[in-house]
Motif scaffolding. Structure first.
Motif, PDB file in Angstrom:
ATOM      1  N   SER A 163      -6.896  13.496   1.909  1.00 59.56           N
ATOM      2  CA  SER A 163      -6.474  12.775   1.941  1.00 59.56           C
ATOM      3  C   SER A 163      -6.650  12.093   0.205  1.00 59.56           C
ATOM      4  O   SER A 163      -7.316  12.330  -0.348  1.00 59.56           O
ATOM      5  CB  SER A 163      -7.646  11.604   2.753  1.00 59.56           C
ATOM      6  OG  SER A 163      -8.884  11.779   2.622  1.00 59.56           O
ATOM      7  N   GLU A 164      -5.965  10.658   0.008  1.00 63.06           N
ATOM      8  CA  GLU A 164      -5.823   9.683  -1.249  1.00 63.06           C
ATOM      9  C   GLU A 164      -6.539   8.542  -0.680  1.00 63.06           C
ATOM     10  O   GLU A 164      -6.293   8.328  -0.178  1.00 63.06           O
ATOM     11  CB  GLU A 164      -4.886   9.999  -2.186  1.00 63.06           C
ATOM     12  CG  GLU A 164      -3.561   9.900  -1.819  1.00 63.06           C
ATOM     13  CD  GLU A 164      -2.317   9.712  -2.026  1.00 63.06           C
ATOM     14  OE1 GLU A 164      -2.573  10.196  -3.201  1.00 63.06           O
ATOM     15  OE2 GLU A 164      -1.325   9.422  -1.279  1.00 63.06           O
ATOM     16  N   THR A 173       3.398  13.237  10.326  1.00 58.98           N
ATOM     17  CA  THR A 173       3.631  12.389   9.802  1.00 58.98           C
ATOM     18  C   THR A 173       2.227  11.942   8.947  1.00 58.98           C
ATOM     19  O   THR A 173       0.922  11.868   9.037  1.00 58.98           O
ATOM     20  CB  THR A 173       3.534  11.685  11.330  1.00 58.98           C
ATOM     21  OG1 THR A 173       4.064  11.762  11.711  1.00 58.98           O
ATOM     22  CG2 THR A 173       3.618   9.587  10.620  1.00 58.98           C
ATOM     23  N   ASP A 174       2.495  11.219   7.628  1.00 51.47           N
ATOM     24  CA  ASP A 174       1.216  10.316   7.136  1.00 51.47           C
ATOM     25  C   ASP A 174       0.562   9.080   8.089  1.00 51.47           C
ATOM     26  O   ASP A 174       1.509   8.771   8.566  1.00 51.47           O
ATOM     27  CB  ASP A 174       1.984   9.827   6.100  1.00 51.47           C
ATOM     28  CG  ASP A 174       2.740  10.634   4.444  1.00 51.47           C
ATOM     29  OD1 ASP A 174       2.800  12.051   5.224  1.00 51.47           O
ATOM     30  OD2 ASP A 174       2.467  10.439   3.345  1.00 51.47           O
ATOM     31  N   ARG A 175      -0.415   8.560   7.572  1.00 51.10           N
ATOM     32  CA  ARG A 175      -0.922   7.570   7.752  1.00 51.10           C
ATOM     33  C   ARG A 175      -1.627   7.253   7.541  1.00 51.10           C
ATOM     34  O   ARG A 175      -1.995   7.002   5.818  1.00 51.10           O
ATOM     35  CB  ARG A 175      -2.369   8.193   9.204  1.00 51.10           C
ATOM     36  CG  ARG A 175      -3.341   6.971   9.445  1.00 51.10           C
ATOM     37  CD  ARG A 175      -4.048   8.190  10.208  1.00 51.10           C
ATOM     38  NE  ARG A 175      -5.300   6.838  11.165  1.00 51.10           N
ATOM     39  CZ  ARG A 175      -6.433   6.651  10.517  1.00 51.10           C
ATOM     40  NH1 ARG A 175      -7.079   6.679   9.475  1.00 51.10           N
ATOM     41  NH2 ARG A 175      -7.125   5.528  11.043  1.00 51.10           N
ATOM     42  N   TYR A 176      -1.999   5.280   6.986  1.00 52.78           N
ATOM     43  CA  TYR A 176      -2.330   4.618   6.239  1.00 52.78           C
ATOM     44  C   TYR A 176      -3.152   4.033   6.878  1.00 52.78           C
ATOM     45  O   TYR A 176      -3.205   3.437   7.848  1.00 52.78           O
ATOM     46  CB  TYR A 176      -1.269   4.149   5.591  1.00 52.78           C
ATOM     47  CG  TYR A 176      -0.161   4.460   4.842  1.00 52.78           C
ATOM     48  CD1 TYR A 176      -0.232   5.132   3.331  1.00 52.78           C
ATOM     49  CD2 TYR A 176       0.786   5.248   5.153  1.00 52.78           C
ATOM     50  CE1 TYR A 176       0.594   5.440   2.825  1.00 52.78           C
ATOM     51  CE2 TYR A 176       1.866   5.616   4.481  1.00 52.78           C
ATOM     52  CZ  TYR A 176       1.303   5.587   3.196  1.00 52.78           C
ATOM     53  OH  TYR A 176       2.620   6.072   2.573  1.00 52.78           O
ATOM     54  N   GLN A 225       0.776  -1.350  -0.144  1.00 57.51           N
ATOM     55  CA  GLN A 225       0.643  -0.221   0.096  1.00 57.51           C
ATOM     56  C   GLN A 225       0.996   1.069   0.211  1.00 57.51           C
ATOM     57  O   GLN A 225      -0.160   1.850  -0.681  1.00 57.51           O
ATOM     58  CB  GLN A 225      -1.032   0.130   0.839  1.00 57.51           C
ATOM     59  CG  GLN A 225      -2.240   1.241   1.149  1.00 57.51           C
ATOM     60  CD  GLN A 225      -2.506   1.441   2.515  1.00 57.51           C
ATOM     61  OE1 GLN A 225      -2.460   0.089   3.345  1.00 57.51           O
ATOM     62  NE2 GLN A 225      -3.741   1.792   3.021  1.00 57.51           N
ATOM     63  N   VAL A 226       1.979   1.580   0.883  1.00 60.27           N
ATOM     64  CA  VAL A 226       2.627   2.763   0.935  1.00 60.27           C
ATOM     65  C   VAL A 226       3.687   2.665  -0.540  1.00 60.27           C
ATOM     66  O   VAL A 226       3.956   3.793  -1.081  1.00 60.27           O
ATOM     67  CB  VAL A 226       3.885   1.965   1.792  1.00 60.27           C
ATOM     68  CG1 VAL A 226       4.965   3.348   2.295  1.00 60.27           C
ATOM     69  CG2 VAL A 226       3.369   2.574   3.607  1.00 60.27           C
ATOM     70  N   LYS A 227       3.708   1.921  -0.990  1.00 59.27           N
ATOM     71  CA  LYS A 227       4.672   1.145  -2.439  1.00 59.27           C
ATOM     72  C   LYS A 227       3.544   2.036  -3.519  1.00 59.27           C
ATOM     73  O   LYS A 227       4.059   3.276  -4.524  1.00 59.27           O
ATOM     74  CB  LYS A 227       5.196  -0.062  -2.360  1.00 59.27           C
ATOM     75  CG  LYS A 227       5.796   0.453  -4.048  1.00 59.27           C
ATOM     76  CD  LYS A 227       5.858  -0.968  -4.414  1.00 59.27           C
ATOM     77  CE  LYS A 227       6.895  -2.092  -3.142  1.00 59.27           C
ATOM     78  NZ  LYS A 227       7.048  -3.794  -3.806  1.00 59.27           N
ATOM     79  N   HIS A 235      -4.427   6.935   2.187  1.00 60.59           N
ATOM     80  CA  HIS A 235      -3.752   7.047   3.024  1.00 60.59           C
ATOM     81  C   HIS A 235      -3.626   8.854   3.103  1.00 60.59           C
ATOM     82  O   HIS A 235      -4.638  10.012   2.377  1.00 60.59           O
ATOM     83  CB  HIS A 235      -2.913   7.213   1.353  1.00 60.59           C
ATOM     84  CG  HIS A 235      -0.662   7.938   1.773  1.00 60.59           C
ATOM     85  ND1 HIS A 235      -0.979   9.039   0.798  1.00 60.59           N
ATOM     86  CD2 HIS A 235      -0.004   8.364   2.683  1.00 60.59           C
ATOM     87  CE1 HIS A 235       0.098   9.666   1.122  1.00 60.59           C
ATOM     88  NE2 HIS A 235       0.361   9.057   2.613  1.00 60.59           N
ATOM     89  N   TYR A 236      -3.441   9.295   3.761  1.00 61.33           N
ATOM     90  CA  TYR A 236      -3.987  10.794   4.908  1.00 61.33           C
ATOM     91  C   TYR A 236      -2.299  11.025   5.199  1.00 61.33           C
ATOM     92  O   TYR A 236      -1.316  10.930   5.902  1.00 61.33           O
ATOM     93  CB  TYR A 236      -4.155  10.296   6.184  1.00 61.33           C
ATOM     94  CG  TYR A 236      -5.857  10.012   5.994  1.00 61.33           C
ATOM     95  CD1 TYR A 236      -6.659  10.494   6.205  1.00 61.33           C
ATOM     96  CD2 TYR A 236      -5.854   8.493   6.651  1.00 61.33           C
ATOM     97  CE1 TYR A 236      -7.791  10.060   6.194  1.00 61.33           C
ATOM     98  CE2 TYR A 236      -6.718   8.381   6.299  1.00 61.33           C
ATOM     99  CZ  TYR A 236      -8.261   8.460   5.935  1.00 61.33           C
ATOM    100  OH  TYR A 236      -8.843   8.390   6.372  1.00 61.33           O
TER     101      TYR A 236
END
Length: 313
Positions: A81-82, A232-235, A44-46, A152-153
């Motif tokens: 967010s996306e 910080t990014d959030r997933y 997901q991060v990738k 993804h935030y």
């Protein structure tokens, strides 16, 4: 009675109690391995680190990429967010993945595990209502309308007042959320927003609007939101258990608080309200005349840990 059966019954009772009183609970020992969760998070991060043009224009994951809130007319309607909102029918479709081929196998396994868990939990909640012989959610839920959403935030240094996800309830039967350890999810309790502390071993489950209507307000669909993080990014990954579009939603308990409606009708009404006002109205649109006084205030629980329930029946 065997000890494991007593534990299972206690878990089922706790799930139903939480859904009735709070509308939210966290479940551990859910049967989805930490290795699968870690692999899914890595992929997901990738995916979200790809260039915006790749995400938005290359047709990835059924061309389901979305960013922000296109219909927002003011800051408090905007979500920082996306996301990819993917029908289950497309999760295994090789054509949806482009260059992200390693995502397909992991996402297929993850979606199957979340689907199995969602049906187990829905069965427990349905049986508690006494509807087991009359109707089963597994009979009306359809892969064509169930979804997996990758969220993804990004860090938002602009303002703490910007939402990661605007306050809302979910237009489904139930939602299962797998989130990282950054935090940001908040629930409405006694007219106050309360932060849910992440638990790395737990999945978060919440009741959706359809289950509230179907249960005649026995279970509560609770307003929730995601607050943005400045640094910080959030997933997170959400699974939405939905019925087929023509499924009829009605209570088996009389008098019913809500009129009968189809899932299609409900979605169309929600979309129309958002288009006209920027906000979702939801279930109040479907209240029967005179039933306003029968409804109860929606509440939510901040931390409820349900032990010893697994994805295996």
């Amino acid at each position: 009675m065997r000890d494991d059966e007593m534990v299972r019954q206690a878990c089922a009772a706790a799930i139903c109690k939480a859904s009735s009183e709070w509308g939210f609970f966290q479940v551990v020992n859910h049967g989805i391995s930490s290795q699968l969760v870690d692999k899914m998070r890595s992929e997901q991060v990738k995916l979200f680190r790809a260039p915006f043009e790749t995400k938005a224009t290359s047709g990835l994951l059924n061309n389901s990429y979305r960013w922000g809130s296109p219909r927002a007319t003011c800051p408090n309607q905007f979500s920082w967010s996306e996301a990819y909102h993917v029908p289950l029918t497309k999760v295994s479709d090789e054509a949806c993945y482009g260059d992200f081929k390693s995502l397909r196998e992991v996402m297929t396994c993850f979606a199957a595990a979340m689907s199995e868990l969602s049906r187990l939990l829905a069965g427990i909640l349905t049986e508690n209502l006494g509807h087991w012989k009359q109707a089963s959610i597994s009979n009306i839920c359809d892969e064509t309308t169930c979804f997996l959403r990758l969220n993804h935030y990004p860090a938002c240094p602009i303002s703490p007042e910007i939402f990661g996800l605007v306050p809302h309830t979910d237009s489904d039967f139930l939602t299962i959320l797998c989130q990282d350890q950054v935090g940001g999810l908040q629930l409405m309790k006694d007219s106050k927003w309360v932060t849910v502390k992440p638990n790395k071993d737990a999945l978060i489950v919440n009741i959706g609007d359809l289950f509230q209507a179907w249960s005649n307000d026995v279970y509560k669909s609770v307003e929730h939101k995601v607050v943005s993080n400045a640094t910080t990014d959030r997933y997170s990954i959400a699974y939405f258990l939905c019925p087929s579009y023509d499924s009829l939603i009605e209570s088996f308990v009389k008098p019913s608080i809500y009129r009968r409606f189809t899932f299609r009708e409900y979605r169309e009404q929600v979309q129309e309200d958002v288009r006209k006002t920027g906000y979702k109205v939801g279930l109040p649109r479907f209240l029967l005349k005179g039933s306003e006084d029968l409804t109860t205030t929606t509440e939510s629980n901040t931390r409820l840990y349900i032990p010893s329930i697994t994805a295996k029946s």
